[in-house]
Design a protein around this motif. Structure first.
Motif, mmCIF file in Angstrom:
data_model
loop_
_atom_site.group_PDB
_atom_site.id
_atom_site.type_symbol
_atom_site.label_atom_id
_atom_site.label_comp_id
_atom_site.label_asym_id
_atom_site.label_seq_id
_atom_site.Cartn_x
_atom_site.Cartn_y
_atom_site.Cartn_z
ATOM 1 N N ILE A 1 9.014 -3.649 4.641
ATOM 2 C CA ILE A 1 6.799 -4.349 5.712
ATOM 3 C C ILE A 1 5.643 -3.672 4.046
ATOM 4 N N LEU A 2 6.349 -2.717 3.487
ATOM 5 C CA LEU A 2 5.099 -2.519 2.567
ATOM 6 C C LEU A 2 5.226 -3.170 1.063
ATOM 7 N N MET B 1 4.462 -9.282 5.030
ATOM 8 C CA MET B 1 4.328 -8.021 5.910
ATOM 9 C C MET B 1 5.342 -8.559 7.076
ATOM 10 N N THR C 1 7.893 -12.227 -4.102
ATOM 11 C CA THR C 1 5.754 -12.020 -3.372
ATOM 12 C C THR C 1 5.223 -12.689 -3.860
ATOM 13 N N GLN D 1 10.766 -6.650 -3.231
ATOM 14 C CA GLN D 1 10.315 -7.527 -2.570
ATOM 15 C C GLN D 1 8.519 -7.470 -3.074
ATOM 16 N N SER E 1 8.972 -9.413 8.326
ATOM 17 C CA SER E 1 10.131 -8.275 8.839
ATOM 18 C C SER E 1 9.467 -7.523 9.449
ATOM 19 N N MET F 1 3.298 -6.022 1.026
ATOM 20 C CA MET F 1 1.082 -6.068 1.493
ATOM 21 C C MET F 1 1.123 -5.604 0.040
#
Length: 439
Positions: A171-172, A285, A42, A38, A288, A175
Motif C-alpha cells: 500500500i505504502l 495503492m 510503480t 513496489q 492493495s 504511494m
C-alpha cells in the motif's frame, strides 16, 4: 468450587511469532524489500511510458521480468532446497541492489553526457530481466527461512503478521513512489524524479540487506534423489488430474492474464485521467488497500463455506470491476473500482491457496508448488504484456473492456464445466480428498 476449576485460561498471544528474533528480522526484511520492489515497479512503467509514449514499451516491462521468473522458477526451488538459505537470500538482495544501482546511475542527469539517450530503455529492460532472475530464487529462499524461523504451532499467527506486513508495504510503496517522483520532478525537472525515487529504493534495499545479514544460517537438508524434470512431470500430472485444482489455477491464470490493468495505469494517469505520478501512486495503492481490508474482514467472515461458488463470484466481481474501471471518467470512481478489484482478488487468492493446501498430498507439496509458481507466479507480468499489446491494437479503454469481458466469459465457461462443485462445502472437499488418498 474446587480450586483446580478456578485456574485462569491462558490468553492467546497475538505477538507470539514476533517474540522469535529470526522471525522479527525476516519481517523487517520482508517489509523493506517489498516496499522497495513496489516503489520500483510503480515508477519504472511510468518513466518508460513518459519517455516513449508507447504501450508496447510498457508491455515489455512485464515480459522482461516474467520470462526469467517463469523460466527458472522450478530450478530456483531446486537450488533453494540444496543450499544454505541465508547466503542465498543475501545474494538475491545484492542482485536487486546492483540492478537498481545501474538503473539509478543511467537515469542521472549528469550521466547524459556519457550514456546515449537511446540506450537508457534497453538498459532498463536488461535490469528488469535481472530482477526476474533474482525473483525466481527469492521466493523459495524466503519460504524456507519463514517456515524455519518459528515453531510449527505458531504458523497461523506468523501468517497473519507476514500477510499484514506485505500488504502494508504494498500500500505504502506505490504511494511513496508516486509522490516522490512528482516532488523530485517538480524541483529538478519532469523526468528527473526517477533518479530520486530509485535512490530511495536503494536505501530501502540496503536496510533489507542488513536484516538478512542478521538472520542465522539455514543449512540444506535436502539431498536430491531424482532428476528435476521427473519431479516437474509428476507435479504436472497431479495438477492436470485434479479437476478442482486445475480449474482453480486456470481461473487465476486467465483472469489475471486478460483482466490485469496495472501495466496500463501510467497511460490512465498521464493521458486519460490526467492525474500525474501522484495519481498513479494512489491507483496502485487502491488495489492493495482493497486486498488488505478484505483479508482483515475474512479473518472473521471466512469465504470457505462454499468455496467453489465463492471463488466464481469473486473472479466475476474482479472482471466487473475491470469493466467499471475502463468505463470510468472520474478519478475517484476509478479508485473505487481498483479497490474492488483488489478486494475480489484477495478473496479468490485465499480460496485458491486454501484449496491447493487441502488437495495436495504432503509428499507432493513441493512439486505442486513449483508447478503453481511456473503457471501463476508471474501471471501478473504476463498479463501486463497482454494488456500493453491489446492497448496498442485496440486502444487503451477498449483493451481494458476486452480484458474484463474475457474474464467474465472465462467465469461463465468454468461455471458450466464445474456445476457439480458449487454446493460443496470445505468439509465435503476434505472428506472426498481423504477418500481419494486411501484409494
Amino acid at each position: 468450587m474446587p480450586e483446580a476449576d478456578s485456574q485462569p485460561i491462558p490468553k492467546k498471544d497475538s505477538f507470539a511469532a514476533l517474540r522469535h528474533k529470526d522471525f522479527r528480522s525476516y519481517m523487517v526484511m520482508r517489509f523493506f524489500f517489498t516496499f522497495a520492489y513496489q516503489m520500483q515497479t510503480t515508477v519504472l512503467g511510468f518513466y518508460i511510458y513518459q519517455i516513449t509514449h508507447s504501450k508496447v514499451a510498457i508491455a515489455f516491462v512485464g515480459l522482461s521480468e516474467a520470462i526469467p521468473a517463469v523460466g527458472i522458477a522450478l530450478y530456483g526451488g531446486y537450488i533453494a532446497d540444496k543450499y544454505e538459505k541465508r547466503k542465498m537470500l543475501l545474494l538475491v538482495v545484492i542482485a536487486f541492489l546492483v540492478s537498481s544501482l545501474v538503473m539509478f546511475i543511467v537515469t542521472l542527469q549528469s550521466m547524459s553526457s556519457y550514456i546515449h539517450y537511446a540506450w537508457i530503455i534497453p538498459i532498463m529492460y536488461a535490469m528488469i530481466f535481472c530482477n526476474g532472475v533474482a525473483r525466481a530464487f527469492y521466493g523459495p529462499a524466503t519460504f524456507t527461512i519463514y517456515t524455519n524461523s518459528i515453531p510449527r504451532e505458531l504458523y497461523p499467527n506468523a501468517s497473519t503478521w507476514s500477510s499484514s506486513v506485505w500488504q502494508v508495504a504494498s500500500i505504502l510503496g506505490p504511494m511513496m513512489a508516486g509522490f516522490s517522483y512528482a516532488f523530485a520532478g517538480s524541483i529538478n525537472g519532469n523526468l528527473n524524479g526517477i533518479s530520486s525515487t530509485l535512490g530511495l529504493v536503494l536505501i530501502f534495499l540496503l536496510i533489507a540487506l542488513v536484516f538478512v545479514y542478521r538472520l542465522r544460517k539455514y543449512p540444506a537438508i535436502f539431498v536430491p534423489k531424482e532428476g528435476i524434470w521427473k519431479s516437474l512431470s509428476e507435479g504436472l500430472h497431479f495438477v492436470f488430474n485434479t479437476k478442482m485444482m486445475l480449474y482453480a489455477m486456470s481461473l487465476d491464470l486467465f483472469s489475471v492474464f486478460f483482466g490485469g490493468v496495472v501495466a496500463l495505469l501510467p497511460v490512465f494517469a498521464l493521458d486519460i485521467l490526467k492525474v500525474g505520478p501522484e495519481g498513479l501512486g494512489l491507483m496502485r495503492m487502491a488495489s492493495s488497500l482493497g486486498a488488505a481490508i478484505t483479508i482483515a474482514v475474512m479473518v472473521r467472515f471466512t469465504p470457505m463455506g462454499k468455496p467453489w461458488r465463492n471463488l466464481l463470484v469473486a473472479v466475476a466481481g474482479f472482471g466487473g470491476c475491470i469493466i467499471g474501471f475502463g468505463l470510468s471518467t472520474s478519478f475517484y470512481l476509478s479508485l473505487l473500482f481498483l479497490f474492488g478489484q483488489g478486494a475480489f482478488d484477495a478473496v479468490s487468492v485465499i480460496i485458491r491457496s486454501t484449496l491447493m493446501q487441502l488437495l495436495t498430498p504432503d509428499e507432493m507439496r513441493g512439486r505442486v508448488s513449483a508447478v503453481s509458481s511456473m503457471f501463476i507466479g508471474s501471471s501478473n507480468e504476463i498479463g501486463d504484456f497482454e494488456s500493453g499489446i491489446a492497448a496498442k491494437l485496440l486502444n487503451t479503454i477498449p483493451a481494458v473492456l476486452f480484458g474484463g469481458s474475457m474474464t467474465l466469459l472465462i467465469v461463465t465457461f468454468t461455471y458450466f464445466k464445474t456445476k457439480s462443485l458449487l454446493p460443496l462445502g470445505l468439509k465435503d472437499i476434505h472428506t472426498a480428498n481423504e477418500a481419494n488418498d486411501k484409494v
